[in-house]
Design an enzyme around this catalytic site. Sequence first.
Site, PDB file in Angstrom:
ATOM      1  CD  GLU A  28      -0.171   9.314  -3.356  1.00 60.64           C
ATOM      2  OE1 GLU A  28       0.388  10.427  -3.337  1.00 60.64           O
ATOM      3  OE2 GLU A  28      -1.157   9.020  -2.643  1.00 60.64           O
ATOM      4  CD  GLU A  58       1.329   6.185   5.293  1.00 61.92           C
ATOM      5  OE1 GLU A  58       0.979   7.088   4.520  1.00 61.92           O
ATOM      6  OE2 GLU A  58       0.668   5.852   6.297  1.00 61.92           O
ATOM      7  CD  GLU A 110      -6.145  11.650   4.093  1.00 57.21           C
ATOM      8  OE1 GLU A 110      -5.655  10.664   4.704  1.00 57.21           O
ATOM      9  OE2 GLU A 110      -5.515  12.683   3.867  1.00 57.21           O
ATOM     10  CE  LYS A 143       1.468   9.202   1.358  1.00 59.27           C
ATOM     11  NZ  LYS A 143       0.098   9.149   1.901  1.00 59.27           N
TER      12      LYS A 143
END
Length: 402
Positions: A320, A329, A266, A323
């Site tokens: 997203e 985030e 990541e 999250k």
Amino acid sequence: MEHRVSSSLLLLCLLVAFFSVETVLAQQKFGINYGQIANNLPDPTRVAGLLQSMNVNRVKLYDADPKVLTAFANTGVEFIIAVGNENIQTMATNPSAARQWVSQHVQPFIPATRITCITVGNEVFGNNDMGMAANLVPAMQAVHDALVAVGLGGQVTVSSAHSAAVLASSFPPSSGAFQESFAPYIRPLLEFHNRSGSPFLFNAYPFFAYKGDPATVSLPYVLFQPNAGVRDGGLVYDNMLYAQIDAVYAAMKAMGHTGIPVTISETGWPSKGEEDEVGASVPNAAAYNGNLMQRVAMGQGTPLKPNVPVNVFVFALFNENMKPGPASERNYGLFYPNGSPVYAISAGSPGASGSGSGGGSVGRAFDPYSSQSMFSSAVRRRTLSLWTLLLVLPMLSAALWR
């Protein structure tokens, strides 16, 4: 006659060059994390078309979603799938659970879907759960044994992804060392990697370093932009990510291992954050990901291992919206759920210029960025071919008219 033959040979060579360029562009690689903590994401079949249009052929999941694995059948995309942290203890103490997991989540999809790695747990050493840490390697071994039992041991590797919390020291890179409290668990982990030939997966985010101390950490240094660099002995680092990678290599060497590859499982940069999340912006995200992808396309290694191309999975494919945590985030995605890009970046072409201003530009092999949705792979493939044709056409013309 000699002139005609010469021109024909030149034309043939140029045509070969045309198809060679197409092949090189198609083969350029970088991986991407496909997270799904959202309630508005497109169907996996549309995502498969999106990634094919981008020439992305490596994907990392945080589970083993059968809908995703089915949607990508016969696409040639390589997958890393995951065993959740909640399953680690069960698999460590009951190997039959690992065999059942492989039977349910791996065997039905191979060979149509290319599953190449299974991660057992995510950032286990970052949650201070020593019981889980103690069970990690036994669970990994159980999954590996289950793969071997069904003849997949040489095809699917087993690993686990770790955060920067696993390191006690990372600067300068040569001083890299693992946390002493984790040593009893990391030693057998490295022995497992050495035996099985699997990579050490590391989640690295220079964004966090910059956000935490923007007055000290150089923004060009973390964004791969021109800077004086940081010297460590005879090596010079012009970006933080490569320094972090070499710190992991140094930490493994301190434990007696020099042959285990490091994969960045990541890394990324958020396009938006809270008011106090310094550096979270569209220009910085475009610069970080664009410049990184260009280096991946060049096959560039780190200062410590210049001949070993950096292996990277960018985080993440989509924003997203579910999250937890700060706004950043929910804003690491390259794309909005409707398939439109969050920002334009330059990536994929080894000869492309860096996005030093942070604004980015369009690169040929990663040329899906426009104001329109990207769920039209056929159009994008035609666009890619046109770019290549435009490069070769002047040479073809000159050869024919000489």
